[in-house]
Design a protein around this motif. Structure first.
Motif, PDB file in Angstrom:
ATOM      1  N   PRO A 135       0.838  -1.199   0.000  1.00  0.00           N
ATOM      2  CA  PRO A 135       0.000   0.000   0.000  1.00  0.00           C
ATOM      3  C   PRO A 135       0.875   1.253   0.000  1.00  0.00           C
ATOM      4  CG  PRO A 135       0.046  -0.995   2.167  1.00  0.00           C
ATOM      5  CD  PRO A 135       0.759  -1.934   1.254  1.00  0.00           C
ATOM      6  N   PRO A 136       0.368   2.335  -0.548  1.00  0.00           N
ATOM      7  CA  PRO A 136       1.141   3.574  -0.571  1.00  0.00           C
ATOM      8  C   PRO A 136       1.274   4.185   0.828  1.00  0.00           C
ATOM      9  CG  PRO A 136      -1.049   3.933  -1.479  1.00  0.00           C
ATOM     10  CD  PRO A 136      -0.923   2.460  -1.212  1.00  0.00           C
ATOM     11  N   SER A 137       2.283   5.024   0.971  1.00  0.00           N
ATOM     12  CA  SER A 137       2.520   5.739   2.224  1.00  0.00           C
ATOM     13  C   SER A 137       1.666   6.995   2.261  1.00  0.00           C
ATOM     14  CB  SER A 137       3.995   6.128   2.334  1.00  0.00           C
ATOM     15  OG  SER A 137       4.803   4.976   2.332  1.00  0.00           O
ATOM     16  N   ALA A 138       1.233   7.375   3.455  1.00  0.00           N
ATOM     17  CA  ALA A 138       0.357   8.534   3.622  1.00  0.00           C
ATOM     18  C   ALA A 138       1.068   9.851   3.336  1.00  0.00           C
ATOM     19  CB  ALA A 138      -0.223   8.563   5.026  1.00  0.00           C
ATOM     20  N   ASP A 139       2.378   9.899   3.650  1.00  0.00           N
ATOM     21  CA  ASP A 139       3.113  11.133   3.426  1.00  0.00           C
ATOM     22  C   ASP A 139       4.603  10.818   3.246  1.00  0.00           C
ATOM     23  OD1 ASP A 139       4.230  10.805   6.038  1.00  0.00           O
ATOM     24  OD2 ASP A 139       2.643  12.004   6.912  1.00  0.00           O
ATOM     25  N   GLU A 140       5.374  11.863   3.006  1.00  0.00           N
ATOM     26  CA  GLU A 140       6.802  11.693   2.730  1.00  0.00           C
ATOM     27  C   GLU A 140       7.564  11.105   3.920  1.00  0.00           C
ATOM     28  OE1 GLU A 140      10.639  14.355   1.362  1.00  0.00           O
ATOM     29  OE2 GLU A 140       8.626  15.110   0.936  1.00  0.00           O
ATOM     30  N   ASP A 141       7.202  11.490   5.132  1.00  0.00           N
ATOM     31  CA  ASP A 141       7.891  10.957   6.315  1.00  0.00           C
ATOM     32  C   ASP A 141       7.714   9.445   6.427  1.00  0.00           C
ATOM     33  OD1 ASP A 141       8.849  13.428   7.111  1.00  0.00           O
ATOM     34  OD2 ASP A 141       7.145  13.824   8.429  1.00  0.00           O
ATOM     35  N   VAL A 142       6.519   8.972   6.176  1.00  0.00           N
ATOM     36  CA  VAL A 142       6.250   7.536   6.221  1.00  0.00           C
ATOM     37  C   VAL A 142       7.014   6.831   5.106  1.00  0.00           C
ATOM     38  CG1 VAL A 142       4.458   5.772   5.996  1.00  0.00           C
ATOM     39  CG2 VAL A 142       4.010   7.818   7.329  1.00  0.00           C
ATOM     40  N   ALA A 143       7.023   7.416   3.932  1.00  0.00           N
ATOM     41  CA  ALA A 143       7.752   6.824   2.804  1.00  0.00           C
ATOM     42  C   ALA A 143       9.238   6.729   3.114  1.00  0.00           C
ATOM     43  CB  ALA A 143       7.513   7.646   1.545  1.00  0.00           C
ATOM     44  N   ARG A 144       9.811   7.764   3.714  1.00  0.00           N
ATOM     45  CA  ARG A 144      11.240   7.739   4.065  1.00  0.00           C
ATOM     46  C   ARG A 144      11.545   6.655   5.102  1.00  0.00           C
ATOM     47  NH1 ARG A 144      14.379  12.414   2.625  1.00  0.00           N
ATOM     48  NH2 ARG A 144      13.064  13.939   1.590  1.00  0.00           N
ATOM     49  N   LEU A 145      10.675   6.514   6.093  1.00  0.00           N
ATOM     50  CA  LEU A 145      10.866   5.474   7.101  1.00  0.00           C
ATOM     51  C   LEU A 145      10.818   4.095   6.460  1.00  0.00           C
ATOM     52  CD1 LEU A 145      11.159   4.575  10.057  1.00  0.00           C
ATOM     53  CD2 LEU A 145       8.665   4.633  10.205  1.00  0.00           C
ATOM     54  N   ARG A 146       9.852   3.887   5.595  1.00  0.00           N
ATOM     55  CA  ARG A 146       9.741   2.588   4.919  1.00  0.00           C
ATOM     56  C   ARG A 146      10.953   2.325   4.043  1.00  0.00           C
ATOM     57  NH1 ARG A 146       3.939   2.070   2.272  1.00  0.00           N
ATOM     58  NH2 ARG A 146       4.652  -0.059   1.916  1.00  0.00           N
TER      59      ARG A 146
ATOM     60  N   ASP B  92       9.901  -6.247   6.925  1.00  0.00           N
ATOM     61  CA  ASP B  92       8.560  -6.498   6.415  1.00  0.00           C
ATOM     62  C   ASP B  92       7.571  -5.477   6.977  1.00  0.00           C
ATOM     63  OD1 ASP B  92       6.281  -7.713   5.377  1.00  0.00           O
ATOM     64  OD2 ASP B  92       6.332  -9.394   6.772  1.00  0.00           O
ATOM     65  N   LEU B  93       6.641  -5.024   6.159  1.00  0.00           N
ATOM     66  CA  LEU B  93       5.627  -4.061   6.586  1.00  0.00           C
ATOM     67  C   LEU B  93       4.850  -4.573   7.798  1.00  0.00           C
ATOM     68  CD1 LEU B  93       3.967  -1.479   6.288  1.00  0.00           C
ATOM     69  CD2 LEU B  93       2.608  -2.661   4.545  1.00  0.00           C
ATOM     70  N   PHE B  94       4.527  -5.850   7.819  1.00  0.00           N
ATOM     71  CA  PHE B  94       3.779  -6.420   8.949  1.00  0.00           C
ATOM     72  C   PHE B  94       4.569  -6.285  10.248  1.00  0.00           C
ATOM     73  CE2 PHE B  94       2.117  -8.745   5.244  1.00  0.00           C
ATOM     74  CZ  PHE B  94       0.799  -8.360   5.333  1.00  0.00           C
ATOM     75  N   THR B  95       5.883  -6.410  10.174  1.00  0.00           N
ATOM     76  CA  THR B  95       6.730  -6.253  11.361  1.00  0.00           C
ATOM     77  C   THR B  95       6.698  -4.815  11.848  1.00  0.00           C
ATOM     78  OG1 THR B  95       8.171  -8.042  10.608  1.00  0.00           O
ATOM     79  CG2 THR B  95       9.076  -6.528  12.253  1.00  0.00           C
ATOM     80  N   LEU B  96       6.768  -3.846  10.938  1.00  0.00           N
ATOM     81  CA  LEU B  96       6.717  -2.434  11.321  1.00  0.00           C
ATOM     82  C   LEU B  96       5.382  -2.103  11.986  1.00  0.00           C
ATOM     83  CD1 LEU B  96       8.354  -0.831   8.160  1.00  0.00           C
ATOM     84  CD2 LEU B  96       9.414  -1.205  10.398  1.00  0.00           C
ATOM     85  N   VAL B  97       4.315  -2.703  11.493  1.00  0.00           N
ATOM     86  CA  VAL B  97       2.995  -2.491  12.090  1.00  0.00           C
ATOM     87  C   VAL B  97       2.924  -3.179  13.458  1.00  0.00           C
ATOM     88  CG1 VAL B  97       0.532  -2.996  11.836  1.00  0.00           C
ATOM     89  CG2 VAL B  97       1.834  -2.147   9.873  1.00  0.00           C
ATOM     90  N   ASP B  98       3.405  -4.418  13.536  1.00  0.00           N
ATOM     91  CA  ASP B  98       3.370  -5.167  14.803  1.00  0.00           C
ATOM     92  C   ASP B  98       4.144  -4.465  15.911  1.00  0.00           C
ATOM     93  OD1 ASP B  98       1.790  -7.174  13.789  1.00  0.00           O
ATOM     94  OD2 ASP B  98       3.458  -8.571  13.448  1.00  0.00           O
ATOM     95  N   HIS B  99       5.237  -3.798  15.557  1.00  0.00           N
ATOM     96  CA  HIS B  99       6.061  -3.114  16.555  1.00  0.00           C
ATOM     97  C   HIS B  99       5.604  -1.679  16.826  1.00  0.00           C
ATOM     98  CE1 HIS B  99       8.914  -6.287  17.253  1.00  0.00           C
ATOM     99  NE2 HIS B  99       9.059  -6.457  15.950  1.00  0.00           N
TER     100      HIS B  99
END
Length: 51
Positions: A6-17, A24-31
């Motif tokens: 899925p796309p990132s909501a903003d530039e800060d989120v995109a940079r973190l990703r 894995d995205l699921f790990t970032l969400v889980d933590h």
């Protein structure tokens, strides 16, 4: 190689990703780093608020 997701909501989120592309995205969400709003299919920064 970057996974499709899925796309990132903003530039800060995109940079973190991008910085954590090896995680894995699921790990970032889980933590608690990010939230995945499945209703609009968008990855957002975790704010500590639950809908």
């Amino acid at each position: 190689m970057l996974e499709d997701g899925p796309p990132s909501a903003d530039e800060d989120v995109a940079r973190l990703r991008l910085a954590l592309y090896h995680t894995d995205l699921f790990t970032l969400v889980d933590h608690g780093f990010l939230t995945w709003d499945h209703d609009v299919n968008l990855v957002k920064r975790y704010t500590g608020k639950v809908r």
